[in-house]
Scaffold this motif. Structure first.
Motif, PDB file in Angstrom:
ATOM      1  N   SER A  26      36.801  32.144  -6.323  1.00 57.12           N
ATOM      2  CA  SER A  26      37.279  30.958  -7.040  1.00 57.12           C
ATOM      3  C   SER A  26      36.123  30.178  -7.662  1.00 57.12           C
ATOM      4  O   SER A  26      36.296  29.516  -8.691  1.00 57.12           O
ATOM      5  N   ASP A  27      34.920  30.253  -7.059  1.00 59.71           N
ATOM      6  CA  ASP A  27      33.744  29.675  -7.714  1.00 59.71           C
ATOM      7  C   ASP A  27      33.494  30.377  -9.050  1.00 59.71           C
ATOM      8  O   ASP A  27      33.180  29.731 -10.062  1.00 59.71           O
ATOM      9  N   THR A  30      35.923  29.199 -11.637  1.00 69.07           N
ATOM     10  CA  THR A  30      35.573  27.880 -12.161  1.00 69.07           C
ATOM     11  C   THR A  30      34.455  27.993 -13.190  1.00 69.07           C
ATOM     12  O   THR A  30      34.542  27.439 -14.291  1.00 69.07           O
ATOM     13  N   ARG A  35      39.690  28.387 -14.155  1.00 67.85           N
ATOM     14  CA  ARG A  35      40.353  27.301 -13.432  1.00 67.85           C
ATOM     15  C   ARG A  35      39.679  26.005 -13.840  1.00 67.85           C
ATOM     16  O   ARG A  35      38.464  25.943 -14.061  1.00 67.85           O
ATOM     17  N   SER A  37      37.947  22.314 -13.939  1.00 71.14           N
ATOM     18  CA  SER A  37      37.020  21.604 -13.065  1.00 71.14           C
ATOM     19  C   SER A  37      36.376  20.471 -13.836  1.00 71.14           C
ATOM     20  O   SER A  37      36.113  20.603 -15.042  1.00 71.14           O
ATOM     21  N   LEU A  43      29.940  22.819  -6.638  1.00 69.04           N
ATOM     22  CA  LEU A  43      30.839  23.856  -6.152  1.00 69.04           C
ATOM     23  C   LEU A  43      30.425  24.314  -4.753  1.00 69.04           C
ATOM     24  O   LEU A  43      29.492  23.803  -4.162  1.00 69.04           O
ATOM     25  N   HIS A  45      32.530  26.243  -1.232  1.00 66.66           N
ATOM     26  CA  HIS A  45      33.433  25.831  -0.145  1.00 66.66           C
ATOM     27  C   HIS A  45      33.476  26.860   0.978  1.00 66.66           C
ATOM     28  O   HIS A  45      34.303  26.757   1.869  1.00 66.66           O
ATOM     29  N   LYS A 100      39.049  18.152  -1.622  1.00 68.26           N
ATOM     30  CA  LYS A 100      38.697  19.568  -1.466  1.00 68.26           C
ATOM     31  C   LYS A 100      37.201  19.751  -1.685  1.00 68.26           C
ATOM     32  O   LYS A 100      36.662  19.358  -2.723  1.00 68.26           O
ATOM     33  N   HIS A 103      35.426  21.151  -5.024  1.00 70.74           N
ATOM     34  CA  HIS A 103      36.381  20.946  -6.109  1.00 70.74           C
ATOM     35  C   HIS A 103      36.421  19.500  -6.607  1.00 70.74           C
ATOM     36  O   HIS A 103      37.168  19.188  -7.531  1.00 70.74           O
ATOM     37  N   GLU A 104      35.649  18.627  -6.000  1.00 65.29           N
ATOM     38  CA  GLU A 104      35.742  17.202  -6.312  1.00 65.29           C
ATOM     39  C   GLU A 104      34.924  16.846  -7.558  1.00 65.29           C
ATOM     40  O   GLU A 104      33.889  17.461  -7.826  1.00 65.29           O
TER      41      GLU A 104
END
Length: 344
Positions: A26-27, A30, A35, A37, A43, A45, A100, A103-104
């Motif tokens: 998912s990084d 992004t 996705r 952002s 990034l 997580h 998250k 993701h912030e």
């Protein structure tokens, strides 16, 4: 970049020195624009770290033990309020006031919200799990996303002992799903377009590994982890009577998938979506890795290691590597807190 932050965490918070982080798919979504952002953004997580400070009121692990300086921990992707209707309904990962990690939006006043940094501030409502001695960083880091998400998926699938389970897509999540389903007593069949991944699936406990397009029929459970629309359709068609399809990989926009409602009705099928996880799934993830990392080659799933200031190189390697993960090794200085942000 170098940022300043209070070294004393606030009430219910913990300050963690990040020992190792891994680049998740998912990084890559992004960075690649698949996705949305905010920019700039911090990034990351999937990470493991060591607690260096705890705020007033203390913090407790999922198992109830206190978080104290020196505790080696992993933590959840999400921080939840615990009081809204979704939290009270058991969907803490969909909290109405959700935060998250990784993701912030960037906040100069509170920047340490992701794993690609030397430190992270754990917010109240974060699930924290202590990492046992002997569990390597490269194995424990993915627990925060990949392993815990798979634990949630298997929870949604129900009892697996003696059941025929299809795992579609055997990247990091898929290989983890193969091993966890195998240990739960399932007969596991894996499907993936890449021959090397199919070989890995056999090493992780699959009885059989097929190329994409040759999915088996009459399976009891189909776990779809690739997110490819054609794979989703194949999973739905593979179900036997009473079968359950658990969709996990479809986290980015894609083409719609046709659904035959008559097949669902007559087949007594169940279709479940799983996104992120609850606190107990993170505990299950760490417990599983601690108990089985010697049997399955999880450490091999993390390829190269890169310093924090070579994050771009790590992302490039993650895009082209056969290994599902690349590792970031921060080298924190005692007088600085640093973060590597995405700015474009």
């Amino acid at each position: 970049m170098t940022v300043s932050t209070p070294r004393t965490p606030g009430p219910g918070e913990a300050l963690v020195r990040i020992d190792l982080a891994t680049v998740c798919g998912s990084d890559l979504h992004t960075v690649g624009g698949r996705r949305p952002s905010s920019l700039p953004a911090l990034l990351g997580h999937e990470q493991v770290g060591t607690v260096i400070g705890v705020g007033e009121g203390g913090v407790r692990c999922v198992d109830g033990s206190p978080v104290v300086p020196g505790t080696r921990v992993v933590w959840s992707v999400t921080a939840s309020c615990g009081a809204c209707d979704r939290c009270l309904g058991g969907m803490t990962q969909k909290c109405r006031r959700l935060r998250k990690y990784g993701h912030e939006p960037w906040d100069d006043a509170s920047p340490l919200t992701g794993g690609f940094a030397t430190h992270c501030v754990l917010l109240p409502g974060t699930a924290v799990v202590a990492v046992p001695d002997g569990l390597p960083d490269v194995v424990s880091s993915p627990a925060s996303c990949a392993t815990a998400t798979v634990a949630a998926a298997l929870d949604a699938a129900g009892a697996l002992d003696g059941r025929r389970v299809l795992v579609s897509g055997v990247g990091m999540l898929g290989l983890t799903a193969v091993a966890m389903a195998k240990e739960a007593g399932a007969r596991v069949l894996a499907v993936d377009p890449e021959p090397a991944r199919r070989e890995q699936a056999l090493r992780f406990g699959a009885e059989e590994a097929r190329r994409t397009g040759s999915s088996p029929q009459d399976v009891d459970v189909a776990l779809e982890l690739s997110g490819r629309p054609e794979a989703v359709g194949a999973c739905l068609r593979s179900l036997g009577v009473g079968g359950t399809a658990v969709l996990v990989g479809s986290v980015s926009p894609g083409e719609p998938v046709a659904l035959d409602p008559e097949s669902v009705v007559r087949g007594l099928h169940t279709i479940v979506g799983v996104h992120n996880y609850r606190a107990e799934h993170l505990q299950k993830a760490v417990d599983f890795l601690a108990g089985h990392h010697g049997r399955y080659p999880f450490a091999e799933l993390v390829g190269g290691t890169f310093p924090l200031d070579a994050l771009d190189d790590a992302v490039a390697a993650a895009r082209g590597s056969a290994a599902p993960r690349q590792a970031i090794l921060p080298s924190p200085r005692t007088d600085l807190v640093t973060a590597s942000s995405v700015t474009a």
